[in-house]
Design a protein around this motif. Structure first.
Motif, mmCIF file in Angstrom:
data_model
loop_
_atom_site.group_PDB
_atom_site.id
_atom_site.type_symbol
_atom_site.label_atom_id
_atom_site.label_comp_id
_atom_site.label_asym_id
_atom_site.label_seq_id
_atom_site.Cartn_x
_atom_site.Cartn_y
_atom_site.Cartn_z
ATOM 1 N N THR A 451 0.827 -1.207 0.000
ATOM 2 C CA THR A 451 0.000 0.000 0.000
ATOM 3 C C THR A 451 0.861 1.256 0.000
ATOM 4 O OG1 THR A 451 -1.607 -1.245 1.288
ATOM 5 C CG2 THR A 451 -1.924 1.128 1.185
ATOM 6 N N ASP A 452 0.359 2.300 -0.657
ATOM 7 C CA ASP A 452 1.039 3.598 -0.711
ATOM 8 C C ASP A 452 1.192 4.152 0.705
ATOM 9 O OD1 ASP A 452 2.045 6.071 -1.238
ATOM 10 O OD2 ASP A 452 0.226 6.851 -2.216
ATOM 11 N N PRO A 453 2.445 4.377 1.163
ATOM 12 C CA PRO A 453 2.643 4.820 2.541
ATOM 13 C C PRO A 453 2.470 6.319 2.742
ATOM 14 C CG PRO A 453 4.767 4.534 1.489
ATOM 15 C CD PRO A 453 3.730 4.157 0.460
ATOM 16 N N GLY A 454 2.337 7.080 1.677
ATOM 17 C CA GLY A 454 2.277 8.526 1.803
ATOM 18 C C GLY A 454 3.654 9.145 1.647
ATOM 19 N N HIS A 455 3.685 10.451 1.489
ATOM 20 C CA HIS A 455 4.937 11.148 1.185
ATOM 21 C C HIS A 455 5.686 11.541 2.453
ATOM 22 C CE1 HIS A 455 7.805 13.637 -0.945
ATOM 23 N NE2 HIS A 455 7.513 14.667 -0.147
ATOM 24 N N LEU A 456 7.021 11.383 2.404
ATOM 25 C CA LEU A 456 7.916 11.884 3.446
ATOM 26 C C LEU A 456 9.002 12.713 2.768
ATOM 27 C CD1 LEU A 456 8.534 8.895 5.906
ATOM 28 C CD2 LEU A 456 7.086 10.895 6.261
ATOM 29 N N PRO A 457 9.227 13.935 3.205
ATOM 30 C CA PRO A 457 10.283 14.743 2.556
ATOM 31 C C PRO A 457 11.664 14.195 2.880
ATOM 32 C CG PRO A 457 9.421 15.862 4.500
ATOM 33 C CD PRO A 457 8.559 14.664 4.303
ATOM 34 N N PRO A 458 12.573 14.249 1.915
ATOM 35 C CA PRO A 458 13.931 13.764 2.172
ATOM 36 C C PRO A 458 14.700 14.738 3.068
ATOM 37 C CG PRO A 458 13.766 14.671 -0.050
ATOM 38 C CD PRO A 458 12.379 14.700 0.527
ATOM 39 N N PRO A 459 15.764 14.284 3.760
ATOM 40 C CA PRO A 459 16.266 12.912 3.754
ATOM 41 C C PRO A 459 15.431 12.019 4.664
ATOM 42 C CG PRO A 459 17.609 14.260 5.202
ATOM 43 C CD PRO A 459 16.609 15.193 4.583
ATOM 44 N N VAL A 460 15.068 10.836 4.167
ATOM 45 C CA VAL A 460 14.251 9.896 4.929
ATOM 46 C C VAL A 460 15.122 9.064 5.860
ATOM 47 C CG1 VAL A 460 12.670 7.951 4.743
ATOM 48 C CG2 VAL A 460 12.497 9.842 3.128
ATOM 49 N N LEU A 461 16.273 8.610 5.348
ATOM 50 C CA LEU A 461 17.206 7.828 6.167
ATOM 51 C C LEU A 461 18.622 8.206 5.739
ATOM 52 C CD1 LEU A 461 17.566 5.552 8.286
ATOM 53 C CD2 LEU A 461 17.546 3.923 6.387
ATOM 54 N N ALA A 462 19.376 8.822 6.640
ATOM 55 C CA ALA A 462 20.695 9.345 6.282
ATOM 56 C C ALA A 462 21.771 8.770 7.196
ATOM 57 C CB ALA A 462 20.691 10.864 6.372
ATOM 58 N N PHE A 463 22.913 8.378 6.605
ATOM 59 C CA PHE A 463 24.096 7.906 7.336
ATOM 60 C C PHE A 463 25.163 9.009 7.275
ATOM 61 C CE2 PHE A 463 21.962 4.096 7.533
ATOM 62 C CZ PHE A 463 22.716 3.010 7.934
ATOM 63 N N HIS A 464 25.699 9.414 8.441
ATOM 64 C CA HIS A 464 26.726 10.446 8.511
ATOM 65 C C HIS A 464 27.970 9.867 9.187
ATOM 66 C CE1 HIS A 464 24.144 13.872 7.344
ATOM 67 N NE2 HIS A 464 23.198 13.206 7.980
ATOM 68 N N ASP A 465 29.049 9.670 8.419
ATOM 69 C CA ASP A 465 30.347 9.217 8.951
ATOM 70 C C ASP A 465 30.189 8.014 9.879
ATOM 71 O OD1 ASP A 465 31.645 11.299 7.621
ATOM 72 O OD2 ASP A 465 31.248 12.682 9.284
ATOM 73 N N VAL A 466 29.433 7.029 9.421
ATOM 74 C CA VAL A 466 29.131 5.865 10.264
ATOM 75 C C VAL A 466 30.310 4.897 10.276
ATOM 76 C CG1 VAL A 466 27.669 3.814 10.494
ATOM 77 C CG2 VAL A 466 26.646 6.033 9.988
ATOM 78 N N VAL A 467 30.685 4.472 11.483
ATOM 79 C CA VAL A 467 31.683 3.421 11.694
ATOM 80 C C VAL A 467 31.019 2.333 12.518
ATOM 81 C CG1 VAL A 467 33.916 2.834 12.702
ATOM 82 C CG2 VAL A 467 33.589 5.066 11.637
#
Length: 787
Positions: A451-467
């Motif tokens: 099913t269509d989940p609806g709109h989410l503005p980006p960034p939806v899921l962001a990785f920043h300098d992940v270790v």
């Protein structure tokens, strides 16, 4: 004359009472009586010869040794004859068949009076019926497996493919004794004293047994040749003649030496290491104890052992489930050269196309249908067959309808038409006796839907300098930066152990980064399918009960309809999930995913147990889904259908690959030294779809001219379009996302292989390179230092 008449009278009356039959007729002896008579004749001849030889006492000891050798040789021959007779009588392994029956699986079949020839290299079983827990899965069908053919077994989830393969592996059906088999069904034992290499090479006991058996058979053949006592039998039904005995021994010796050649000690370690390397084991891993490996890796060891043993009948049930893409490519190439009998269950169309020479279809009518060719040829032939069957069925029904109407109208009069009606009635009866064409059964299509989940503005899921790294281990990832939005369609590929599943766990929040930051949107909802998807289900419940428990506010009828869209219908809805096949359980999990309405789907090896129809339904649902997708899979056809980007997990980073999955596979084949072209293209490849759409019309000379002109134009236009597309590709992707996503992408670790690793820092990329170099090939980790 009175005496003569009295004698005739006495003999006649005696004959009437059954006396004198032995003199008048040859009495029919039983098998045991015939053997006893033949043995008595041989013993008598032997005593006569021993009496003659007994006069000469000088060579007594040599004669005794020779007699002992002759006795031993005859024992070997007798044992061989006994085994052959036993095989002809049964042809099955009773212990394994009884164990299978105790689990609820019963096999019935027709047997011949002659039995099964132990020397046969083919398997042919008539009127085979398979039942499992009271359910008939196959009914009066035929099993034909010929030496030198590679069969792909196809069928819907839950139809009984794995149960059928278990029956073959347990030898619960008549399989010739000369056909040794291996059924890959369980992982190798976890041991603290046996390494992976030793586990593969642990066939020394078999080699020693075969060498001893070869010596015994050679001795028996020599003694039989030199022994003058063995003559042709007077009774043809008794035992084999001397020539037949020699032929039997020579066949057995040949079979033993073939197995010894396959287990050649001189090349054993080299072959074992080569197989393990192809399945992803480094040199160091080959020396590790099996207890140090996970279940998936121990299953690889078991697969390596099966390939090393080289059985005459190899049974593989989803052999690619525990393999990464590199190992799948190697196994595909290895099995494509298998020259014995191979029967495999796989739902990877690309794998089946490049391995199989024949296809077996497990139909809904509980029959096995055989087709020549690989999967693509099977689809084409089956479609043509069904089309012809539909035409034949419609023609017969039209004829029957027309004749019945004529008979009903004119069948009861005395006119000329009545005679024609009677004639048509006879024709109709003849058609029915000959057998009418069955109406083709169209398999009910599945309609997966997210099913269509609806709109989410980006960034939806962001990785920043992940270790990230597991405790006590080296980091799996360093300084990883990327973003996933609702329009993302990403496929993760790479060697096992590089961290694909770990990355999915980091996305879902199951694992936390060692350093860095993972920022999901506040309203983000993830839907995750794992390799251990069964953990989501309560196997003591039925699918309907499970949905009623999870979603108590939904009406029961609506839940039934919803489950039916995912192929969970009919009796399956009220059957305990513990009794369902793995593919059917997967459908229940996908139904739950769709019901939860996620924004991003995280699918980790979703096709491991799905059938072809389910995979197609899943691909269609994903393409119609308005949310994001991150896919971990070795199914190249599914990747070609749904993925827009390919990310390589390797070298502690995420690298974007410029090219499609077909290019990636070709690069890997080239780096692995696999020559030759593929037998077929991926059905989901865009180039194949475009090629199918092109239809040239008119005269053949005009066609050739148009082809030449279009080819020359394409060469020029493609060269221009390539530069413009390469320059604008990254700009378009950046323009579609927000400003914050642009900042992430400018420093992200999704770097390009067309840049030199010496000049560009790790985990960074210049997205707007004005003139990208030609795409470089991906090199697997263990091949990078190869000279």
């Amino acid at each position: 004359m009175p005496e003569f008449s009295s004698l005739v009278k006495d003999q006649t009356s005696a004959a009437a009472m059954g006396e004198g039959d032995d003199q008048l007729f040859n009495k029919k002896l039983s098998k045991e009586e015939k053997k006893a008579m033949a043995k008595a004749k041989r013993d008598a001849k032997k005593k006569v010869k021993e009496g003659k030889d007994g006069k000469n006492t000088a060579g007594g000891s040599n004669s005794s040794d020779k007699d002992k050798t002759t006795i031993d040789a005859k024992e070997v021959l007798a044992q061989a004859q006994a085994e052959l007779a036993f095989e002809k009588d049964l042809g099955i392994t009773n212990a394994d068949a009884d164990k299978l029956a105790s689990e609820g699986t019963i096999c019935t079949f027709s047997t011949s009076r002659k039995g099964v020839d132990a020397r046969s290299r083919d398997i042919n079983i008539q009127n085979f019926t398979l039942q499992h827990k009271g359910m008939v899965m196959l009914d009066s069908t035929e099993i034909v497996l010929n030496h030198g053919n590679r069969y792909g077994l196809l069928g819907r989830n839950g139809c009984g493919k794995s149960t059928f393969m278990k029956a073959l592996g347990a030898r619960a059906v008549p399989i010739p004794k000369g056909i040794d088999s291996f059924h890959l069904k369980e992982e190798v034992e976890a041991s603290g004293t046996m390494t992976a290499l030793e586990a593969v090479m642990s066939v020394d006991e078999e080699r020693e047994r075969l060498e001893k058996e070869a010596d015994n058979l050679n001795g028996a053949l020599t003694s039989l040749t030199e022994d003058d006592n063995v003559q042709g039998n007077d009774d043809e039904d008794n035992e084999m003649t001397k020539e037949e005995q020699q032929e039997l021994l020579m066949d057995m010796i040949s079979a033993v030496y073939e197995r010894l050649d396959a287990l050649d000690a001189d090349t054993a370690e080299t072959r074992a290491r080569g197989i393990l390397k192809g399945l992803g084991f480094t040199h160091e891993m080959q020396g590790k104890f099996t207890k140090d490996f996970s279940g998936g890796w121990r299953m690889r060891v078991s697969l390596a052992r099966a390939l090393f043993i080289q059985p005459t009948l190899l049974l593989l049930d989803e052999p690619t489930n525990h393999l990464d893409m590199e190992a799948v490519i190697w196994l595909e190439e290895y099995l494509s050269k298998w020259d014995k009998i191979l029967l495999l269950i796989s739902h990877s169309q690309d794998f089946l196309n490049n391995v199989c020479t024949h296809t077996i279809h497990f139909t809904n009518r509980r029959k096995l249908e055989y087709y020549d060719g690989n999967y693509d040829q099977f689809v084409k032939t089956k479609s043509e067959k069904e089309e012809n069957q539909i035409k034949r069925y419609k023609w017969e029904q039209d004829q029957i309808k027309s004749m019945k109407e004529y008979i009903a109208r004119f069948g009861h009069g005395t006119s000329k038409n009545a005679k024609q009606a009677q004639s048509k009635e006879k024709v109709l009866e003849k058609m029915v006796r000959a057998g009418l064409t069955e109406k083709p059964e169209q398999e009910k299509p599945m309609n997966f839907k997210f099913t269509d989940p609806g709109h989410l503005p980006p960034p939806v899921l962001a990785f920043h300098d992940v270790v990230f790294g597991y405790p006590g281990c080296e980091p799996l990832y360093k300084n990883v930066n990327f973003g996933v939005d609702l329009d993302s369609r990403v496929a993760l590929v790479g060697p096992n152990g590089a961290g694909k599943t770990t990355l999915v766990k980091l996305m879902s929040g199951e694992l936390l980064p060692t350093l860095g930051d993972i920022r999901p949107h506040g309203h983000l909802k993830l839907g995750r399918f794992t390799q251990h998807f069964v953990d989501v289900l309560d196997l003591d419940l039925t699918p309907l009960e499970f949905f009623e428990k999870e979603y108590p506010n939904d009406p029961r009828d609506d839940q039934r309809k919803y489950l039916g869209r995912f192929g969970v219908s009919g009796k399956m809805q009220v059957q305990k999930m513990d009794e369902l096949s793995d593919g059917q359980k997967s459908r229940v999990v996908f139904a739950k995913l769709g019901r939860d309405v996620p924004h991003i789907l995280l699918l980790d090896e979703p096709t491991n147990h799905l059938d072809m129809e389910s995979i197609d339904a899943l691909a269609k649902a994903v393409n119609e889904f308005d949310g994001g997708l991150v896919l971990v899979s070795h199914d190249m056809r599914l990747i070609s259908q749904v993925a827009k980007e390919i990310w390589i997990c390797d070298n502690k980073s995420i690298t974007k690959y410029h090219g499609d999955i077909q290019n990636f596979k070709m690069d890997m084949r080239a780096q692995m030294g696999i020559d030759g072209e593929q037998q077929g293209k991926l059905r989901g490849d865009a180039s194949v779809k475009q090629k199918d759409k092109i239809k040239l019309k008119g005269d053949s000379s005009i066609k050739k001219k148009e082809e030449l002109e279009s080819t020359s134009v394409k060469k020029v236009s493609n060269a221009k379009q390539k530069d413009s597309l390469d320059k604008g590709m990254e700009k378009i992707s950046i323009k579609e996302s927000s400003v914050s996503t642009e900042k992430i992408l400018q420093t992200n670790s999704v770097k390009s292989y067309n840049q030199s690793e010496n000049n560009v820092p790790a985990n960074t990329v210049t997205e707007t390179s004005p003139a990208p170099a030609p795409r470089a090939r991906y090199i697997p980790p263990h091949l990078r230092n190869r000279k």
